[in-house]
Structure formats: C-alpha cells, structure tokens
Write a protein that holds these residues in place. Structure first.
Motif, PDB file in Angstrom:
ATOM      1  N   TYR A 134       0.850  -1.195   0.000  1.00 44.48           N
ATOM      2  CA  TYR A 134       0.000   0.000   0.000  1.00 44.48           C
ATOM      3  C   TYR A 134       0.880   1.237   0.000  1.00 44.48           C
ATOM      4  O   TYR A 134       1.902   1.275   0.670  1.00 44.48           O
ATOM      5  N   ILE A 135       0.435   2.253  -0.752  1.00 39.38           N
ATOM      6  CA  ILE A 135       1.052   3.572  -0.696  1.00 39.38           C
ATOM      7  C   ILE A 135      -0.076   4.561  -0.445  1.00 39.38           C
ATOM      8  O   ILE A 135      -1.032   4.637  -1.224  1.00 39.38           O
ATOM      9  N   LEU A 136       0.021   5.300   0.651  1.00 41.26           N
ATOM     10  CA  LEU A 136      -0.967   6.313   1.014  1.00 41.26           C
ATOM     11  C   LEU A 136      -0.357   7.683   0.762  1.00 41.26           C
ATOM     12  O   LEU A 136       0.801   7.907   1.110  1.00 41.26           O
ATOM     13  N   SER A 137      -1.129   8.578   0.176  1.00 40.16           N
ATOM     14  CA  SER A 137      -0.579   9.874  -0.197  1.00 40.16           C
ATOM     15  C   SER A 137      -1.434  11.041   0.274  1.00 40.16           C
ATOM     16  O   SER A 137      -2.640  11.070   0.039  1.00 40.16           O
ATOM     17  N   GLY A 138      -0.770  11.994   0.908  1.00 38.29           N
ATOM     18  CA  GLY A 138      -1.379  13.267   1.258  1.00 38.29           C
ATOM     19  C   GLY A 138      -0.794  14.394   0.421  1.00 38.29           C
ATOM     20  O   GLY A 138      -0.946  15.559   0.763  1.00 38.29           O
ATOM     21  N   LEU A 139      -0.102  14.043  -0.659  1.00 36.85           N
ATOM     22  CA  LEU A 139       0.527  15.065  -1.509  1.00 36.85           C
ATOM     23  C   LEU A 139      -0.522  15.894  -2.247  1.00 36.85           C
ATOM     24  O   LEU A 139      -1.498  15.347  -2.774  1.00 36.85           O
ATOM     25  N   PRO A 140      -0.326  17.208  -2.330  1.00 36.95           N
ATOM     26  CA  PRO A 140      -1.281  18.078  -3.037  1.00 36.95           C
ATOM     27  C   PRO A 140      -1.013  18.082  -4.546  1.00 36.95           C
ATOM     28  O   PRO A 140      -0.504  19.061  -5.100  1.00 36.95           O
ATOM     29  N   PHE A 141      -1.341  16.992  -5.219  1.00 45.27           N
ATOM     30  CA  PHE A 141      -1.025  16.834  -6.637  1.00 45.27           C
ATOM     31  C   PHE A 141      -1.526  18.000  -7.496  1.00 45.27           C
ATOM     32  O   PHE A 141      -0.872  18.377  -8.467  1.00 45.27           O
ATOM     33  N   THR A 142      -2.677  18.551  -7.163  1.00 45.88           N
ATOM     34  CA  THR A 142      -3.215  19.631  -7.992  1.00 45.88           C
ATOM     35  C   THR A 142      -2.340  20.879  -7.950  1.00 45.88           C
ATOM     36  O   THR A 142      -2.425  21.716  -8.850  1.00 45.88           O
ATOM     37  N   ASN A 143      -1.495  20.995  -6.948  1.00 45.79           N
ATOM     38  CA  ASN A 143      -0.577  22.145  -6.861  1.00 45.79           C
ATOM     39  C   ASN A 143       0.715  21.918  -7.637  1.00 45.79           C
ATOM     40  O   ASN A 143       1.502  22.849  -7.790  1.00 45.79           O
ATOM     41  N   PHE A 144       0.950  20.687  -8.078  1.00 47.87           N
ATOM     42  CA  PHE A 144       2.212  20.340  -8.724  1.00 47.87           C
ATOM     43  C   PHE A 144       2.113  20.500 -10.235  1.00 47.87           C
ATOM     44  O   PHE A 144       1.060  20.226 -10.826  1.00 47.87           O
ATOM     45  N   PRO A 145       3.221  20.870 -10.879  1.00 48.01           N
ATOM     46  CA  PRO A 145       3.225  20.844 -12.349  1.00 48.01           C
ATOM     47  C   PRO A 145       3.062  19.406 -12.840  1.00 48.01           C
ATOM     48  O   PRO A 145       3.434  18.457 -12.136  1.00 48.01           O
ATOM     49  N   GLN A 146       2.531  19.254 -14.032  1.00 49.94           N
ATOM     50  CA  GLN A 146       2.253  17.915 -14.569  1.00 49.94           C
ATOM     51  C   GLN A 146       3.502  17.035 -14.588  1.00 49.94           C
ATOM     52  O   GLN A 146       3.435  15.837 -14.310  1.00 49.94           O
ATOM     53  N   GLU A 147       4.639  17.599 -14.897  1.00 47.60           N
ATOM     54  CA  GLU A 147       5.882  16.824 -14.947  1.00 47.60           C
ATOM     55  C   GLU A 147       6.203  16.184 -13.593  1.00 47.60           C
ATOM     56  O   GLU A 147       6.594  15.021 -13.522  1.00 47.60           O
ATOM     57  N   LEU A 148       5.995  16.923 -12.511  1.00 51.17           N
ATOM     58  CA  LEU A 148       6.238  16.387 -11.168  1.00 51.17           C
ATOM     59  C   LEU A 148       5.200  15.331 -10.808  1.00 51.17           C
ATOM     60  O   LEU A 148       5.535  14.290 -10.241  1.00 51.17           O
ATOM     61  N   ARG A 149       3.939  15.563 -11.154  1.00 49.23           N
ATOM     62  CA  ARG A 149       2.892  14.552 -10.928  1.00 49.23           C
ATOM     63  C   ARG A 149       3.267  13.240 -11.617  1.00 49.23           C
ATOM     64  O   ARG A 149       3.172  12.174 -11.025  1.00 49.23           O
ATOM     65  N   ASP A 150       3.685  13.359 -12.877  1.00 46.80           N
ATOM     66  CA  ASP A 150       4.059  12.163 -13.640  1.00 46.80           C
ATOM     67  C   ASP A 150       5.245  11.442 -13.004  1.00 46.80           C
ATOM     68  O   ASP A 150       5.254  10.215 -12.911  1.00 46.80           O
ATOM     69  N   GLU A 151       6.229  12.204 -12.568  1.00 44.65           N
ATOM     70  CA  GLU A 151       7.417  11.608 -11.951  1.00 44.65           C
ATOM     71  C   GLU A 151       7.053  10.832 -10.680  1.00 44.65           C
ATOM     72  O   GLU A 151       7.491   9.691 -10.483  1.00 44.65           O
ATOM     73  N   ILE A 152       6.218  11.430  -9.840  1.00 36.64           N
ATOM     74  CA  ILE A 152       5.809  10.753  -8.605  1.00 36.64           C
ATOM     75  C   ILE A 152       4.953   9.537  -8.928  1.00 36.64           C
ATOM     76  O   ILE A 152       5.155   8.456  -8.360  1.00 36.64           O
ATOM     77  N   MET A 153       4.016   9.684  -9.857  1.00 35.65           N
ATOM     78  CA  MET A 153       3.136   8.554 -10.189  1.00 35.65           C
ATOM     79  C   MET A 153       3.900   7.416 -10.865  1.00 35.65           C
ATOM     80  O   MET A 153       3.573   6.244 -10.661  1.00 35.65           O
ATOM     81  N   ASP A 154       4.933   7.726 -11.647  1.00 35.73           N
ATOM     82  CA  ASP A 154       5.792   6.672 -12.208  1.00 35.73           C
ATOM     83  C   ASP A 154       6.453   5.886 -11.078  1.00 35.73           C
ATOM     84  O   ASP A 154       6.522   4.656 -11.117  1.00 35.73           O
ATOM     85  N   GLU A 155       6.943   6.598 -10.067  1.00 38.83           N
ATOM     86  CA  GLU A 155       7.558   5.952  -8.905  1.00 38.83           C
ATOM     87  C   GLU A 155       6.544   5.088  -8.151  1.00 38.83           C
ATOM     88  O   GLU A 155       6.852   3.972  -7.742  1.00 38.83           O
ATOM     89  N   VAL A 156       5.348   5.606  -7.976  1.00 36.56           N
ATOM     90  CA  VAL A 156       4.294   4.853  -7.284  1.00 36.56           C
ATOM     91  C   VAL A 156       4.003   3.557  -8.037  1.00 36.56           C
ATOM     92  O   VAL A 156       3.936   2.485  -7.436  1.00 36.56           O
ATOM     93  N   GLU A 157       3.848   3.649  -9.350  1.00 36.48           N
ATOM     94  CA  GLU A 157       3.563   2.449 -10.152  1.00 36.48           C
ATOM     95  C   GLU A 157       4.676   1.408 -10.051  1.00 36.48           C
ATOM     96  O   GLU A 157       4.405   0.215  -9.913  1.00 36.48           O
ATOM     97  N   ARG A 158       5.916   1.845 -10.113  1.00 40.05           N
ATOM     98  CA  ARG A 158       7.050   0.912  -9.995  1.00 40.05           C
ATOM     99  C   ARG A 158       7.110   0.280  -8.608  1.00 40.05           C
ATOM    100  O   ARG A 158       7.476  -0.870  -8.465  1.00 40.05           O
ATOM    101  N   ALA A 159       6.761   1.058  -7.599  1.00 42.26           N
ATOM    102  CA  ALA A 159       6.922   0.623  -6.213  1.00 42.26           C
ATOM    103  C   ALA A 159       5.807  -0.306  -5.728  1.00 42.26           C
ATOM    104  O   ALA A 159       6.032  -1.126  -4.830  1.00 42.26           O
ATOM    105  N   LEU A 160       4.623  -0.201  -6.311  1.00 42.48           N
ATOM    106  CA  LEU A 160       3.487  -1.021  -5.864  1.00 42.48           C
ATOM    107  C   LEU A 160       3.559  -2.422  -6.446  1.00 42.48           C
ATOM    108  O   LEU A 160       3.826  -2.599  -7.630  1.00 42.48           O
ATOM    109  N   LYS A 161       3.279  -3.409  -5.633  1.00 41.90           N
ATOM    110  CA  LYS A 161       3.217  -4.787  -6.124  1.00 41.90           C
ATOM    111  C   LYS A 161       1.931  -4.967  -6.943  1.00 41.90           C
ATOM    112  O   LYS A 161       0.975  -4.203  -6.773  1.00 41.90           O
ATOM    113  N   PRO A 162       1.880  -5.966  -7.829  1.00 41.24           N
ATOM    114  CA  PRO A 162       0.622  -6.260  -8.521  1.00 41.24           C
ATOM    115  C   PRO A 162      -0.452  -6.574  -7.472  1.00 41.24           C
ATOM    116  O   PRO A 162      -0.221  -7.327  -6.535  1.00 41.24           O
TER     117      PRO A 162
END
Length: 183
Positions: free
Chosen positions: A110-138
């Motif tokens: 599980y990954i729980l997030s309190g990050l304010p994604f709407t405040n981030f530029p799209q590039e940063l959102r994508d970078e964090i979400m790429d990390e989340v996808e790699r880090a989460l197990k199927p």
C-alpha cells in the motif's frame, strides 16, 4: 501546536503544503480503511506533514509491517521521527524506489498519499506517479486524497480499478481515491 505549525508551513510554501490545516480524523480514517493491516508487510506514506495519517498507520500496523514515511519538510520529518521512531523516513517522494532499496523492500503493498497533486506541475505529478507504479506490487493499492476530481483521469489511465469516497467532514471536503494496481 500542530495546527499552528501546519499553518506556518502553508503560509511559507502553499504549493508544497496544500492546506491551511491538518486533515481531520474523518479523512484519516477514510485513508487507512482500505489497508488490510493483518496482511500488510510494506506500507509507504507520501507527504506525511504533521503526521495525522502517520499516527493511525503506526497504531494499526502489525509489528512486522515496515512503514516508510516520505516528508520533504525537514522540521516536520524530524518531528515525526521523534514521535514514531520505529518507522523509516525519507525526504523525497520522487525517490521511492531508491528508498525501497535502502530499507530492503521489494515492493509496497500500500502507498498512502497526502501530496497536493493539484498544486504540482504535470511533470512532477508524472514523476511521482511513475515511482508509485514501480513501487506497488501487482494487486497493491494506492490511496490518495485530493480536494477535487482533477486527478481522476490521470489515475484511471494508470490503474485498472479505482473507487472514490467523499469525505465532507474535513476542511476542505475531500475525495479519497483508492486505486488498485492490476498488473
């Protein structure tokens, strides 16, 4: 004291903090509800802030559950390290996979997030979400709250199974996204 610290941090850096006050207990309960605490072995929290969710995570986790807390603000992170010394800490949510190696974690349940994604530029959102996808197990679950539905399309493109819960008892009312990784 916690609310004052949060407000001060918000006034200094509203793009990174995202709210004028910590999340309510109602939102915290909605965030930790999707986690199967009996079976969870590896959990991450992104953007812990003052630790509203961290407190619940620490109380609910089993003794063999390894929790990594990501908080960029040094003073908030140090405070959490003092309050919850059995958890692990890292400063950058863009560096999840590196932190996993550091703490001997293959993937997160599980990954729980309190990050304010709407405040981030799209590039940063994508970078964090790429990390989340790699880090989460199927079959792993990403749980995030936001104050709008802006992230819904982006999350739907990444995760096969998404559900939403509206939490009105929070300043501001919030949406909790539950996103299951299907592959």
């Amino acid at each position: 004291m916690e609310k004052l610290m949060f407000l001060t941090k918000f006034l200094r850096s509203p793009r990174n903090i995202g709210s004028v006050t910590p999340s309510s207990r109602f939102l915290a309960k909605a965030m930790v509800k999707p986690v199967d605490w009996d079976s969870a072995k590896h959990v991450a929290e992104l953007g812990a802030g003052t630790g509203v969710f961290t407190k619940h995570i620490d109380q609910l986790r089993s003794p063999d559950c390894k929790v990594v807390v990501f908080e960029q603000d040094r003073s908030m992170r140090k405070r959490l390290e003092h309050l919850y010394p059995e958890l692990y800490y890292h400063h950058d949510a863009c560096d999840i996979t590196s932190a996993m190696k550091q703490y001997g974690i293959n993937q997160f349940d599980y990954i729980l997030s309190g990050l304010p994604f709407t405040n981030f530029p799209q590039e940063l959102r994508d970078e964090i979400m790429d990390e989340v996808e790699r880090a989460l197990k199927p079959g792993g679950t990403f749980v995030a709250f936001q104050f709008s539905l802006q992230m819904k399309k982006q999350l739907a493109e990444r995760f096969g199974d998404i559900s939403l819960e509206f939490v009105p008892m929070n300043v501001l009312p919030a949406f909790v996204y539950r996103c299951k990784k299907t592959k």
